[in-house]
Design a protein around this motif. Sequence first.
Motif, PDB file in Angstrom:
ATOM      1  N   ARG A   1     -21.788  18.656 -19.329  1.00 46.01           N
ATOM      2  CA  ARG A   1     -20.835  19.191 -20.415  1.00 46.01           C
ATOM      3  C   ARG A   1     -21.546  18.624 -21.892  1.00 46.01           C
ATOM      4  O   ARG A   1     -22.417  17.562 -21.712  1.00 46.01           O
ATOM      5  CB  ARG A   1     -19.453  18.303 -20.333  1.00 46.01           C
ATOM      6  N   ALA A   2     -21.284  19.335 -22.758  1.00 42.04           N
ATOM      7  CA  ALA A   2     -21.908  18.954 -24.056  1.00 42.04           C
ATOM      8  C   ALA A   2     -21.269  17.518 -24.384  1.00 42.04           C
ATOM      9  O   ALA A   2     -20.167  17.000 -24.095  1.00 42.04           O
ATOM     10  CB  ALA A   2     -21.484  19.780 -25.081  1.00 42.04           C
ATOM     11  N   GLY A   3     -22.362  16.749 -24.874  1.00 42.91           N
ATOM     12  CA  GLY A   3     -22.042  15.468 -25.569  1.00 42.91           C
ATOM     13  C   GLY A   3     -22.759  14.388 -24.496  1.00 42.91           C
ATOM     14  O   GLY A   3     -22.777  13.261 -24.993  1.00 42.91           O
ATOM     15  N   TRP A   4     -23.211  14.765 -23.585  1.00 42.39           N
ATOM     16  CA  TRP A   4     -24.003  13.794 -22.568  1.00 42.39           C
ATOM     17  C   TRP A   4     -25.562  13.613 -22.944  1.00 42.39           C
ATOM     18  O   TRP A   4     -26.225  14.842 -23.203  1.00 42.39           O
ATOM     19  CB  TRP A   4     -24.033  14.229 -21.064  1.00 42.39           C
TER      20      TRP A   4
ATOM     21  N   GLY B   1     -29.042  12.565 -13.979  1.00 42.48           N
ATOM     22  CA  GLY B   1     -28.901  13.682 -14.844  1.00 42.48           C
ATOM     23  C   GLY B   1     -30.379  14.246 -15.378  1.00 42.48           C
ATOM     24  O   GLY B   1     -31.148  13.304 -15.307  1.00 42.48           O
ATOM     25  N   MET B   2     -30.599  15.394 -15.296  1.00 44.48           N
ATOM     26  CA  MET B   2     -31.946  15.769 -15.946  1.00 44.48           C
ATOM     27  C   MET B   2     -31.533  16.435 -17.347  1.00 44.48           C
ATOM     28  O   MET B   2     -30.664  17.031 -17.478  1.00 44.48           O
ATOM     29  CB  MET B   2     -32.131  16.897 -15.046  1.00 44.48           C
ATOM     30  N   ASP B   3     -32.625  15.699 -18.070  1.00 49.35           N
ATOM     31  CA  ASP B   3     -32.544  16.230 -19.508  1.00 49.35           C
ATOM     32  C   ASP B   3     -33.112  17.637 -19.723  1.00 49.35           C
ATOM     33  O   ASP B   3     -33.703  18.053 -18.835  1.00 49.35           O
ATOM     34  CB  ASP B   3     -32.767  15.153 -20.565  1.00 49.35           C
ATOM     35  N   CYS B   4     -32.938  17.856 -20.882  1.00 50.54           N
ATOM     36  CA  CYS B   4     -33.231  19.477 -21.418  1.00 50.54           C
ATOM     37  C   CYS B   4     -34.879  19.587 -21.428  1.00 50.54           C
ATOM     38  O   CYS B   4     -35.404  20.678 -21.472  1.00 50.54           O
ATOM     39  CB  CYS B   4     -32.788  19.613 -22.882  1.00 50.54           C
ATOM     40  N   ILE B   5     -35.667  18.485 -21.308  1.00 53.06           N
ATOM     41  CA  ILE B   5     -37.063  18.671 -21.178  1.00 53.06           C
ATOM     42  C   ILE B   5     -37.453  18.449 -19.748  1.00 53.06           C
ATOM     43  O   ILE B   5     -38.529  18.440 -19.266  1.00 53.06           O
ATOM     44  CB  ILE B   5     -37.754  18.003 -22.220  1.00 53.06           C
ATOM     45  N   GLY B   6     -36.602  18.298 -18.731  1.00 44.38           N
ATOM     46  CA  GLY B   6     -36.839  18.389 -17.259  1.00 44.38           C
ATOM     47  C   GLY B   6     -37.165  16.733 -16.825  1.00 44.38           C
ATOM     48  O   GLY B   6     -37.966  16.789 -15.858  1.00 44.38           O
ATOM     49  N   GLN B   7     -36.871  15.711 -17.810  1.00 44.30           N
ATOM     50  CA  GLN B   7     -37.041  14.416 -16.974  1.00 44.30           C
ATOM     51  C   GLN B   7     -35.751  13.981 -16.263  1.00 44.30           C
ATOM     52  O   GLN B   7     -34.825  14.331 -16.854  1.00 44.30           O
ATOM     53  CB  GLN B   7     -37.215  13.419 -18.375  1.00 44.30           C
ATOM     54  N   TRP B   8     -36.057  13.194 -15.378  1.00 45.62           N
ATOM     55  CA  TRP B   8     -34.767  12.359 -14.949  1.00 45.62           C
ATOM     56  C   TRP B   8     -35.369  11.028 -14.358  1.00 45.62           C
ATOM     57  O   TRP B   8     -36.826  10.731 -14.200  1.00 45.62           O
ATOM     58  CB  TRP B   8     -34.321  13.061 -13.495  1.00 45.62           C
ATOM     59  N   PRO B   9     -34.464   9.808 -14.306  1.00 40.52           N
ATOM     60  CA  PRO B   9     -34.918   8.698 -13.897  1.00 40.52           C
ATOM     61  C   PRO B   9     -35.838   8.898 -12.486  1.00 40.52           C
ATOM     62  O   PRO B   9     -35.117   9.298 -11.550  1.00 40.52           O
ATOM     63  CB  PRO B   9     -33.722   7.842 -13.907  1.00 40.52           C
ATOM     64  N   GLY B  10     -37.019   7.990 -12.469  1.00 40.65           N
ATOM     65  CA  GLY B  10     -37.677   8.115 -11.391  1.00 40.65           C
ATOM     66  C   GLY B  10     -38.669   9.211 -11.190  1.00 40.65           C
ATOM     67  O   GLY B  10     -39.472   9.005 -10.123  1.00 40.65           O
ATOM     68  N   ALA B  11     -38.934  10.219 -11.899  1.00 36.81           N
ATOM     69  CA  ALA B  11     -39.537  11.431 -11.767  1.00 36.81           C
ATOM     70  C   ALA B  11     -40.978  10.902 -12.116  1.00 36.81           C
ATOM     71  O   ALA B  11     -41.312  10.270 -12.924  1.00 36.81           O
ATOM     72  CB  ALA B  11     -39.284  12.592 -12.629  1.00 36.81           C
ATOM     73  N   ASP B  12     -42.034  11.383 -11.453  1.00 34.39           N
ATOM     74  CA  ASP B  12     -43.453  11.106 -11.640  1.00 34.39           C
ATOM     75  C   ASP B  12     -44.054  11.725 -12.913  1.00 34.39           C
ATOM     76  O   ASP B  12     -45.042  11.095 -13.415  1.00 34.39           O
ATOM     77  CB  ASP B  12     -44.383  11.733 -10.608  1.00 34.39           C
ATOM     78  N   ASP B  13     -43.713  12.726 -13.515  1.00 39.76           N
ATOM     79  CA  ASP B  13     -44.043  13.471 -14.553  1.00 39.76           C
ATOM     80  C   ASP B  13     -43.039  13.412 -15.787  1.00 39.76           C
ATOM     81  O   ASP B  13     -43.321  14.250 -16.935  1.00 39.76           O
ATOM     82  CB  ASP B  13     -44.231  15.083 -14.255  1.00 39.76           C
ATOM     83  N   ASN B  14     -42.512  12.141 -16.062  1.00 36.24           N
ATOM     84  CA  ASN B  14     -41.904  12.239 -17.265  1.00 36.24           C
ATOM     85  C   ASN B  14     -42.859  11.992 -18.258  1.00 36.24           C
ATOM     86  O   ASN B  14     -43.711  11.597 -18.271  1.00 36.24           O
ATOM     87  CB  ASN B  14     -40.727  10.888 -17.102  1.00 36.24           C
ATOM     88  N   GLU B  15     -42.324  11.849 -19.570  1.00 35.20           N
ATOM     89  CA  GLU B  15     -42.901  11.639 -20.665  1.00 35.20           C
ATOM     90  C   GLU B  15     -43.754  10.691 -20.682  1.00 35.20           C
ATOM     91  O   GLU B  15     -43.179   9.614 -20.267  1.00 35.20           O
ATOM     92  CB  GLU B  15     -41.959  11.706 -22.047  1.00 35.20           C
TER      93      GLU B  15
ATOM     94  N   GLU C   1     -28.328   9.328 -33.227  1.00 40.77           N
ATOM     95  CA  GLU C   1     -29.388   9.044 -34.201  1.00 40.77           C
ATOM     96  C   GLU C   1     -30.797   9.225 -33.706  1.00 40.77           C
ATOM     97  O   GLU C   1     -31.797   9.491 -34.551  1.00 40.77           O
ATOM     98  CB  GLU C   1     -29.200   7.724 -35.077  1.00 40.77           C
ATOM     99  N   ASP C   2     -31.160   8.946 -32.561  1.00 48.01           N
ATOM    100  CA  ASP C   2     -32.457   9.027 -32.030  1.00 48.01           C
ATOM    101  C   ASP C   2     -32.768  10.133 -31.222  1.00 48.01           C
ATOM    102  O   ASP C   2     -33.474  10.261 -30.278  1.00 48.01           O
ATOM    103  CB  ASP C   2     -32.765   7.775 -31.368  1.00 48.01           C
ATOM    104  N   ILE C   3     -32.012  11.309 -31.471  1.00 53.14           N
ATOM    105  CA  ILE C   3     -32.128  12.427 -30.803  1.00 53.14           C
ATOM    106  C   ILE C   3     -33.470  13.077 -30.946  1.00 53.14           C
ATOM    107  O   ILE C   3     -33.944  12.968 -32.265  1.00 53.14           O
ATOM    108  CB  ILE C   3     -31.206  13.552 -31.086  1.00 53.14           C
ATOM    109  N   ASP C   4     -33.911  13.853 -29.979  1.00 55.49           N
ATOM    110  CA  ASP C   4     -35.300  14.647 -30.190  1.00 55.49           C
ATOM    111  C   ASP C   4     -35.193  15.709 -31.172  1.00 55.49           C
ATOM    112  O   ASP C   4     -34.090  16.684 -30.704  1.00 55.49           O
ATOM    113  CB  ASP C   4     -35.914  15.014 -28.916  1.00 55.49           C
TER     114      ASP C   4
ATOM    115  N   CYS D   1     -33.312  10.255 -27.592  1.00 57.00           N
ATOM    116  CA  CYS D   1     -32.365  10.752 -26.752  1.00 57.00           C
ATOM    117  C   CYS D   1     -32.616  12.386 -26.533  1.00 57.00           C
ATOM    118  O   CYS D   1     -32.960  12.993 -27.530  1.00 57.00           O
ATOM    119  CB  CYS D   1     -30.940  10.668 -27.443  1.00 57.00           C
ATOM    120  N   TYR D   2     -32.352  13.070 -25.189  1.00 57.07           N
ATOM    121  CA  TYR D   2     -32.228  14.270 -25.049  1.00 57.07           C
ATOM    122  C   TYR D   2     -30.970  14.927 -24.583  1.00 57.07           C
ATOM    123  O   TYR D   2     -30.470  13.868 -23.465  1.00 57.07           O
ATOM    124  CB  TYR D   2     -33.428  14.652 -23.976  1.00 57.07           C
ATOM    125  N   PRO D   3     -30.411  15.912 -24.578  1.00 55.96           N
ATOM    126  CA  PRO D   3     -29.499  16.425 -24.098  1.00 55.96           C
ATOM    127  C   PRO D   3     -29.589  16.543 -22.436  1.00 55.96           C
ATOM    128  O   PRO D   3     -30.443  16.768 -22.061  1.00 55.96           O
ATOM    129  CB  PRO D   3     -28.983  17.483 -24.556  1.00 55.96           C
TER     130      PRO D   3
END
Length: 104
Positions: free
Chosen positions: A11-14, A48-62, A81-84, A27-29
Amino acid sequence: MKQIVEIVPARAGWYARWQLAPEVTRCYPVSLWALLEEADGTGREVIGMDCIGQWPGADDNEAGGQFVRYLYQTPDSGEPEDIDPTPTGELRENGPRLQPMTAP
């Protein structure tokens, strides 16, 4: 080995917050939530997977980013305030792609 049990849209807001440097977070939605469990049916967790395809534990995160936490802000309270500043539709080169949907 973990397996995906269920995937639901977020949902919106996460937001997912990542630590990029000692004093820098971003932060990323969150786009979706996935329920994972161990192959033997134990050890369930939600990620949760964010809008750029990252999730905790992924090998190819930023590069250099460490997951901090998920946060929720009601849509009427604005964004963190720290949203991308990158628009949600602009995904990174190796991330998921939005596909047009055809009517049945």
